[in-house]
Design a protein around this motif. Structure first.
Motif, PDB file in Angstrom:
ATOM      1  N   PHE A 172       0.844  -1.192   0.000  1.00 17.05           N
ATOM      2  CA  PHE A 172       0.000   0.000   0.000  1.00 17.05           C
ATOM      3  C   PHE A 172       0.880   1.243   0.000  1.00 17.05           C
ATOM      4  CE2 PHE A 172      -2.934   3.244   1.224  1.00 17.05           C
ATOM      5  CZ  PHE A 172      -4.207   2.783   0.897  1.00 17.05           C
ATOM      6  N   ILE A 173       0.613   2.153  -0.938  1.00 18.30           N
ATOM      7  CA  ILE A 173       1.336   3.425  -1.015  1.00 18.30           C
ATOM      8  C   ILE A 173       0.347   4.560  -0.819  1.00 18.30           C
ATOM      9  CG2 ILE A 173       2.620   4.999  -2.512  1.00 18.30           C
ATOM     10  CD1 ILE A 173       3.857   2.559  -3.858  1.00 18.30           C
ATOM     11  N   GLU A 174       0.632   5.412   0.156  1.00 20.00           N
ATOM     12  CA  GLU A 174      -0.193   6.586   0.447  1.00 20.00           C
ATOM     13  C   GLU A 174       0.656   7.826   0.173  1.00 20.00           C
ATOM     14  OE1 GLU A 174       0.641   9.170   3.634  1.00 20.00           O
ATOM     15  OE2 GLU A 174       0.063   7.316   4.655  1.00 20.00           O
ATOM     16  N   SER A 175       0.074   8.779  -0.551  1.00 21.96           N
ATOM     17  CA  SER A 175       0.845   9.913  -1.047  1.00 21.96           C
ATOM     18  C   SER A 175       0.110  11.229  -0.826  1.00 21.96           C
ATOM     19  CB  SER A 175       1.111   9.716  -2.550  1.00 21.96           C
ATOM     20  OG  SER A 175       1.762  10.815  -3.111  1.00 21.96           O
ATOM     21  N   ASN A 176       0.887  12.289  -0.656  1.00 18.10           N
ATOM     22  CA  ASN A 176       0.353  13.660  -0.563  1.00 18.10           C
ATOM     23  C   ASN A 176      -0.588  13.857   0.620  1.00 18.10           C
ATOM     24  OD1 ASN A 176       0.406  15.402  -3.711  1.00 18.10           O
ATOM     25  ND2 ASN A 176       0.601  16.317  -1.693  1.00 18.10           N
ATOM     26  N   VAL A 177      -0.205  13.309   1.784  1.00 21.36           N
ATOM     27  CA  VAL A 177      -0.932  13.641   3.009  1.00 21.36           C
ATOM     28  C   VAL A 177      -0.666  15.097   3.372  1.00 21.36           C
ATOM     29  CG1 VAL A 177       0.909  12.764   4.498  1.00 21.36           C
ATOM     30  CG2 VAL A 177      -1.411  12.974   5.405  1.00 21.36           C
ATOM     31  N   HIS A 178       0.530  15.597   3.043  1.00 21.02           N
ATOM     32  CA  HIS A 178       0.849  17.015   3.225  1.00 21.02           C
ATOM     33  C   HIS A 178       0.699  17.716   1.878  1.00 21.02           C
ATOM     34  CE1 HIS A 178       3.326  15.699   6.936  1.00 21.02           C
ATOM     35  NE2 HIS A 178       2.102  16.072   7.287  1.00 21.02           N
ATOM     36  N   ALA A 179      -0.202  18.682   1.838  1.00 24.56           N
ATOM     37  CA  ALA A 179      -0.676  19.234   0.576  1.00 24.56           C
ATOM     38  C   ALA A 179       0.429  19.809  -0.296  1.00 24.56           C
ATOM     39  CB  ALA A 179      -1.727  20.316   0.867  1.00 24.56           C
ATOM     40  N   ARG A 180       1.378  20.508   0.298  1.00 27.86           N
ATOM     41  CA  ARG A 180       2.383  21.236  -0.489  1.00 27.86           C
ATOM     42  C   ARG A 180       3.465  20.337  -1.071  1.00 27.86           C
ATOM     43  NH1 ARG A 180       4.609  24.637   4.700  1.00 27.86           N
ATOM     44  NH2 ARG A 180       5.509  22.923   5.906  1.00 27.86           N
ATOM     45  N   GLU A 181       3.465  19.062  -0.721  1.00 29.21           N
ATOM     46  CA  GLU A 181       4.515  18.152  -1.168  1.00 29.21           C
ATOM     47  C   GLU A 181       4.138  17.550  -2.532  1.00 29.21           C
ATOM     48  OE1 GLU A 181       5.128  15.579   2.220  1.00 29.21           O
ATOM     49  OE2 GLU A 181       5.507  17.289   3.545  1.00 29.21           O
ATOM     50  N   TRP A 182       4.130  18.407  -3.539  1.00 30.62           N
ATOM     51  CA  TRP A 182       3.629  18.026  -4.863  1.00 30.62           C
ATOM     52  C   TRP A 182       4.430  16.911  -5.528  1.00 30.62           C
ATOM     53  CZ3 TRP A 182       2.396  23.308  -7.714  1.00 30.62           C
ATOM     54  CH2 TRP A 182       1.341  23.960  -7.028  1.00 30.62           C
ATOM     55  N   ILE A 183       5.702  16.804  -5.217  1.00 27.93           N
ATOM     56  CA  ILE A 183       6.532  15.758  -5.838  1.00 27.93           C
ATOM     57  C   ILE A 183       5.997  14.370  -5.483  1.00 27.93           C
ATOM     58  CG2 ILE A 183       8.189  15.736  -3.907  1.00 27.93           C
ATOM     59  CD1 ILE A 183       8.916  15.042  -7.668  1.00 27.93           C
ATOM     60  N   THR A 184       5.231  14.257  -4.395  1.00 26.29           N
ATOM     61  CA  THR A 184       4.765  12.930  -3.967  1.00 26.29           C
ATOM     62  C   THR A 184       3.683  12.383  -4.896  1.00 26.29           C
ATOM     63  OG1 THR A 184       3.126  13.831  -2.405  1.00 26.29           O
ATOM     64  CG2 THR A 184       5.342  13.454  -1.571  1.00 26.29           C
ATOM     65  N   SER A 185       2.691  13.197  -5.255  1.00 29.15           N
ATOM     66  CA  SER A 185       1.664  12.697  -6.178  1.00 29.15           C
ATOM     67  C   SER A 185       2.224  12.547  -7.584  1.00 29.15           C
ATOM     68  CB  SER A 185       0.435  13.613  -6.176  1.00 29.15           C
ATOM     69  OG  SER A 185       0.798  14.958  -6.341  1.00 29.15           O
ATOM     70  N   ALA A 186       3.181  13.410  -7.949  1.00 28.91           N
ATOM     71  CA  ALA A 186       3.847  13.238  -9.251  1.00 28.91           C
ATOM     72  C   ALA A 186       4.563  11.894  -9.299  1.00 28.91           C
ATOM     73  CB  ALA A 186       4.838  14.381  -9.490  1.00 28.91           C
ATOM     74  N   SER A 187       5.237  11.537  -8.207  1.00 29.18           N
ATOM     75  CA  SER A 187       5.960  10.262  -8.149  1.00 29.18           C
ATOM     76  C   SER A 187       4.996   9.080  -8.118  1.00 29.18           C
ATOM     77  CB  SER A 187       6.873  10.224  -6.912  1.00 29.18           C
ATOM     78  OG  SER A 187       7.832  11.270  -6.960  1.00 29.18           O
ATOM     79  N   ALA A 188       3.889   9.227  -7.414  1.00 26.15           N
ATOM     80  CA  ALA A 188       2.906   8.140  -7.329  1.00 26.15           C
ATOM     81  C   ALA A 188       2.290   7.848  -8.694  1.00 26.15           C
ATOM     82  CB  ALA A 188       1.818   8.492  -6.312  1.00 26.15           C
ATOM     83  N   THR A 189       1.924   8.894  -9.438  1.00 24.81           N
ATOM     84  CA  THR A 189       1.321   8.667 -10.757  1.00 24.81           C
ATOM     85  C   THR A 189       2.346   8.088 -11.729  1.00 24.81           C
ATOM     86  OG1 THR A 189       1.703  11.012 -11.278  1.00 24.81           O
ATOM     87  CG2 THR A 189      -0.504  10.390 -10.515  1.00 24.81           C
ATOM     88  N   TRP A 190       3.584   8.562 -11.656  1.00 24.36           N
ATOM     89  CA  TRP A 190       4.648   8.007 -12.512  1.00 24.36           C
ATOM     90  C   TRP A 190       4.850   6.527 -12.205  1.00 24.36           C
ATOM     91  CZ3 TRP A 190       9.345   5.591 -11.792  1.00 24.36           C
ATOM     92  CH2 TRP A 190      10.211   5.547 -12.887  1.00 24.36           C
TER      93      TRP A 190
END
Length: 422
Positions: A172-190
């Motif tokens: 299980f991978i959870e991403s972008n719990v902290h809103a300003r950390e945009w690199i996390t959702s970019a990395s998750a989608t990649w």
């Protein structure tokens, strides 16, 4: 009568669309400093001013090993801040001279205006969800949507499960719990895209032999707000009953040593406000309920964050105790860090328990999964960088960061399997 006329005028103007939404928050001439902290008095001073969130904003909390804090300072507070540093003998290094310049540069990506979803820019929530729909439609035999629940503002918290065969161990991978950390959702989608499209044999093995449950944007309200209104927004968006300050740190809101050992704040204005009670944030509550429901499907839990280049494991609540399998956790961490450093970028990750390597943090999702669901392997990944850009990582670094994630994950999962956890 005049008051009634004014109210009627405001309503009419609003209905007509003449009154615009409030403008985006700007950070002209806000600076970010890296501070070297030598004693508890100095730390107490910085922690105190860090709670004045309209004047200061702690970007990176006190690091136990480096003895450093990263803090953003408003231009109006600069003289007072420098006097404060001098009076308390705190040494500093200027990391970012003008935060707004960094934000503006982040948006300027000449090659990113293609109609195709790519990883040369940062996407908003609506764009990520539209892409997720496309992926679900394109790969119906191996993907399915899962719904964690609803946010405070009523948005759906959506994830994707990728499964090539029955009986696979789950990650299980959870991403972008902290809103300003945009690199996390970019990395998750990649990462999702690679699992579905890569021809590399190792990546194919990763995709085929494990079930992947990936939540690209967990804090949907905060993420939307960070794009539309305030690039530096971190928390959720639920109002507080006794304070004008909005939101809580959802990653301090889980019922695992909640609000212990100064690992979070009880001040609603703090960036690490733990909420009024464990699970007070609808997002955290929903994730707890969802993970509890599927706990038998999950063997490994990973949370994506930025920044600092760390692979952090339990415990977050104390540096005096360690999990019984801590040697294995460190062995896996070393494999992850070594694989990333071996790439041409040479990026160095530190690894170890959150409280020992970084700082005490309580009520986190990874610790909750580890302590309450009994999972033995859980990590928080803190992505690039070390503070030159901080949360505003340039889009040109998205792909290099993702490449590091993939080699790190390959090594992490391989070593986890070798040690018998998968």
């Amino acid at each position: 009568m005049r008051l009634l006329w004014l109210l009627a005028t405001v309503v009419a103007l609003t209905s007509a669309g003449i009154l615009k939404d409030t403008p985006k928050e700007r950070y002209d001439n806000f600076r970010v400093y890296k501070l070297s902290i030598q004693n508890k008095i100095q730390l107490a001073v910085i922690e105190k001013i860090g709670e004045l969130t309209n004047k200061y904003n702690v970007w990176k909390e006190y690091d136990e090993r480096s003895k450093q804090v990263d803090i953003m300072v408003s231009p109006g507070e600069l003289n007072h801040f420098q006097e404060l540093l001098k009076f308390n003998n705190i040494s500093s290094e200027l990391m970012i001279e003008n935060v707004q310049d960094r934000i503006d540069e982040e948006q300027v990506t000449p090659t990113a205006d293609s109609a195709t979803f790519g990883w040369t820019k940062y996407y908003e929530l609506e764009e990520i969800e539209a892409w997720l729909d496309e992926i679900l439609n394109a790969y119906p035999s191996v993907t399915e949507e899962f719904i964690v629940g609803k946010s405070y503002e009523g948005r759906t918290i959506r994830g994707i499960k990728i499964s090539h065969k029955a009986g696979n161990p789950g990650i299980f991978i959870e991403s972008n719990v902290h809103a300003r950390e945009w690199i996390t959702s970019a990395s998750a989608t990649w990462f999702i895209n690679q699992l579905l499209t890569s021809k590399d044999a190792d990546v194919r093995s990763l995709a085929d032999n494990y079930d992947w449950h990936i939540l690209p944007v967990f804090n949907v309200d905060g993420f939307e707000y960070s794009h539309k209104k305030d690039r530096m927004w971190r928390k959720t968006r639920q109002p507080h009953a006794t304070s004008a300050c909005i939101g809580a740190d959802a990653n301090r809101n889980f019922d695992s040593h909640w609000l212990e050992n100064n690992g979070a704040s009880s001040n609603p204005c703090s960036e690490t406000f733990a909420g009024d009670a464990p699970g007070s944030e609808p997002e955290a509550k929903a994730l707890v309920e969802y993970l509890t429901k599927i706990q038998d499907e999950i063997s490994v839990y990973i949370s994506f964050h930025s920044y600092g280049q760390y692979l952090l494991s339990p415990y977050g609540h104390t540096k005096e105790e360690f999990p019984e399998n801590y040697d294995d956790i460190l062995t896996i961490g070393k494999a992850f860090a070594d694989a990333i450093e071996a790439l041409p970028y040479g990026t160095v990750y530190q690894y170890g328990s959150t409280a020992d390597v970084l700082y005490v943090a309580t009520g986190t999702s990874v610790d909750w999964v580890f302590n309450e669901l009994g999972k033995k392997i859980g990590y928080t990944i803190e992505y690039r960088d070390k503070g030159r850009y901080g949360f505003i990582l340039p889009p040109v670094q998205i792909i290099p960061n993702c490449e590091e994630l993939m080699v790190g994950m390959l090594a992490l999962i391989d070593k986890t399997k070798e040690l018998g956890y998968l």
